[in-house]
Structure formats: structure tokens, C-alpha cells
Design an enzyme around this catalytic site. Structure first.
Site, PDB file in Angstrom:
ATOM      1  N   HIS A 238       0.807  -1.225   0.000  1.00  0.00           N
ATOM      2  CA  HIS A 238       0.000   0.000   0.000  1.00  0.00           C
ATOM      3  C   HIS A 238       0.849   1.290   0.000  1.00  0.00           C
ATOM      4  O   HIS A 238       0.781   2.084  -0.923  1.00  0.00           O
ATOM      5  CB  HIS A 238      -0.901   0.043   1.243  1.00  0.00           C
ATOM      6  CG  HIS A 238      -1.826  -1.117   1.387  1.00  0.00           C
ATOM      7  ND1 HIS A 238      -2.950  -1.308   0.618  1.00  0.00           N
ATOM      8  CD2 HIS A 238      -1.787  -2.166   2.254  1.00  0.00           C
ATOM      9  CE1 HIS A 238      -3.572  -2.416   1.000  1.00  0.00           C
ATOM     10  NE2 HIS A 238      -2.879  -2.958   1.984  1.00  0.00           N
TER      11      HIS A 238
HETATM   12  O1  RIB Z   1      -4.996   0.114   4.707  1.00  0.00           O
HETATM   13  C1  RIB Z   1      -3.600   0.143   4.542  1.00  0.00           C
HETATM   14  C2  RIB Z   1      -2.979   1.193   5.393  1.00  0.00           C
HETATM   15  O2  RIB Z   1      -3.230   0.906   6.763  1.00  0.00           O
HETATM   16  C3  RIB Z   1      -1.440   1.250   5.271  1.00  0.00           C
HETATM   17  O3  RIB Z   1      -1.014   2.574   5.491  1.00  0.00           O
HETATM   18  C4  RIB Z   1      -0.966   0.369   6.390  1.00  0.00           C
HETATM   19  O4  RIB Z   1       0.319   0.762   6.885  1.00  0.00           O
HETATM   20  C5  RIB Z   1      -2.002   0.647   7.445  1.00  0.00           C
HETATM   21  O5  RIB Z   1      -1.606   1.806   8.138  1.00  0.00           O
END
Ligand code: RIB
Ligand code: CA
Length: 309
Positions: A238
């Protein structure tokens, strides 16, 4: 050589945050890192940012920020990232303490001294919201607020409707999206297109350096989560997508959209509602929403960063 974009990275390390820090250190010019409570508590996200800075032999400052959301109760993602936030990795303790415990002041002052910075939040948006509330003119001084969070198309991961960073602090996300800032959303609809698995883990293992070994360890730990909790052989990378949206925007397809954050909603609190009505919409666009990415090139750039650092 093209000048690297200058950024402030606001994060809650976190395994994918760690890859974002490595990606930023390689492809961006990091003015500083600010930390926020999110995946794990603020003391742990801050310690992790300091440990990763030491691992990278980097010299950017680390400033600790908010230890709780604006209104919501603190949330944790220890089941994904481990109780310490980095899968129990064996990294030396932080060599130094944070450069300050006032990330908000750092964001305000740095964006005053350097117009045209990108704010890149990849955790809950609490720090960014607090900075905007203290100095609304930030919205005119920054080149962008490019955040990892939310989703087009109603995808969720913490609930059926909400992504973790937004669900953790929906009120903060609403402040950011209504601030008039140049906001770019890198949501789950985009980050689900960037998958890492066994091949990337082996790639990192083969990079026989402290950074390569550390990143391989983190990918091994992350694999345990997505195999056992999601039943998949790969997991989404992500947070580095938000860095790449600033450093390599040509890899992405963006569309201007109006985005609202649901702060009520019995089932939908924390949802980012993206208006897909096009010409039929009566709402002014307030966000660039990422829809497409050259996924292989993105993974290659993340892996190259691990190899080069
Ligand atoms: O949904 C993904 C996000 O949530 C990313 O930033 C991961 O690190 C968590 O913080
Ligand atoms: Ca994160």
C-alpha cells in the site's frame, strides 16, 4: 539529473510504511518524517521510524506527532504488523531520540520555509488535520497532500466499507478533504493492484545488505498475515504507492473526483464516497483519485530502492 520531489512523509511504521520510507529515501528528497499513532502506538511508530533511519544511515529529521485520533478511539493493526509494528524485527534500538515531539509545528514551519513541498501521509491523517487546523494556509503552500487511504468503489479492509487509515480517524480525513488543499488519494482500489509475494521476498534476501535482509524479514512476516488472514499468496504494498505517485506520477492514471468521508453511518463510518456521476454530478471535484498504475514498474522501483539503499 531530474530534481527529486521534496516531501514530508507522515507515517505509522508499519511494514508497508517501512518500504515507503526506503522508497522515499531512494526516489524523493525527504525534508523530514513525522510519526502518528496508527498501526501501533505513537511511541512504537516513532521508535520504528528512528530505527529505520539508522538502518538507512539517513539524516532526515524525525518528529513525533499525535498519539491519538481527533475523536475516534485509538485503533491498532498489530495483527498485521506485529505488536511492535515491524514484526519483531531484530534492529538496533533507536540511536537518537526524536528531533522533536511537535510534528505539527514541524509541518507548519517547514511548509512556510519551503513552498512547494509534498505532504505524503501514509497513516491516519491526524497530524495533517491538526496542522491544517492550526494554519489553514498550508493548503496554499504545498504542492500536494498525497495520501494512502480510503478507496474508490467502496472497498474496505477494516470494515466492508472503510480502509484502515480513514477508519482510524475519519474526522481528520474530513478536515483534509474539505481544506481546499491539492489532495491526491491513493486508495485500496489502486494499491490492490501492487502485489508482492515469494518472488519479491527472495529478491530482498538476495540483496545481501542490512537493508535487503531487513526488508526480506518484513516481507516474510507480512506473508504470514496475508496467507493466514486473507488466504492469498501475495499482499498489497500500500504505502510505497503514495511515494511513487509523487516521484513517478507517469506510472499512474488519475481522475478528478469529489470525495466525501462518512463520519456517521452505522455500517459506513470511515468510508470515502467517490462521486462517479461525471457530468451529472453537482459537486465540485476536491481530489485527484488514482485508478491505474503500471504495477510491475512500481514493484521494480520499490525493489530497486531496497537494492540501492
Ligand atoms: O490500509 C492500509 C494502510 O493501513 C497502510 O497505510 C498500512 O500501513 C495501514 O496503516
Ligand atoms: Ca501506514
Amino acid at each position: 539529473m531530474e530534481q527529486k520531489p521534496r516531501i514530508i512523509l507522515d507515517c505509522d511504521p508499519g511494514i508497508d510504511d517501512a518500504f515507503a520510507i526506503v522508497t522515499a529515501a531512494r526516489w524523493a528528497d525527504v525534508a523530514g518524517i513525522t510519526t502518528v499513532s496508527g498501526n501501533v502506538s505513537l511511541d512504537r511508530t516513532t521508535a520504528n521510524a528512528l530505527r529505520l533511519r539508522s538502518l538507512l544511515n539517513a539524516d532526515f529529521p524525525v518528529h513525533a506527532g499525535a498519539d491519538k485520533p481527533l475523536e475516534a478511539p485509538p485503533l491498532s493493526a498489530g495483527h498485521v504488523h506485529g505488536e511492535c509494528g515491524l514484526g519483531g524485527i531484530d534492529l538496533p534500538p533507536p540511536a537518537k531520540t526524536p528531533d522533536s515531539f511537535d510534528a505539527i509545528e514541524f509541518i507548519i514551519e517547514t511548509t512556510k520555509n519551503e513552498e512547494g513541498l509534498h505532504l505524503v501521509p501514509i497513516g491516519p491523517l491526524t497530524n495533517i488535520a491538526l496542522a491544517l487546523q492550526a494554519d489553514p494556509n498550508i493548503s496554499r503552500r504545498v504542492a500536494s497532500i498525497t495520501f494512502m487511504g480510503g478507496s474508490a468503489g467502496g472497498l474496505g479492509n477494516v470494515t466492508a466499507a472503510a480502509e484502515f487509515n480513514i477508519f482510524a480517524d475519519p474526522e481528520a480525513a474530513e478536515v483534509v478533504l474539505t481544506s481546499g488543499s491539492p489532495v491526491t488519494m491513493i486508495g485500496l482500489n489502486l494499491t490492490h493492484q501492487v502485489q508482492v509475494g515469494k518472488k519479491e521476498t527472495e529478491n530482498c534476501h538476495a540483496i545481501d545488505t542490512p537493508v535487503g535482509s531487513a526488508m526480506a524479514y518484513l516481507l516474510d512476516f507480512y506473508a504470514e498475515f496475508y496467507r493466514s488472514h486473507l488466504g492469498t499468496d501475495t499482499g498489497s504494498m500500500h504505502d510505497p504507492c503514495a511515494i511513487l505517485a509523487v516521484t513517478h506520477p507517469d506510472l499512474f492514471g488519475f481522475e478528478k473526483r469529489h470525495v466525501d468521508v462518512e463520519t456517521g453511518g452505522k455500517h459506513t463510518r470511515g468510508m470515502t464516497l467517490v462521486d462517479e456521476r461525471g457530468q451529472g454530478s453537482d459537486l465540485e471535484p476536491n481530489c485527484e483519485v488514482a485508478y491505474t498504475i503500471d504495477s510491475q514498474k512500481a514493484v521494480d522501483l520499490i525493489m530497486q530502492a531496497v537494492a540501492d539503499m
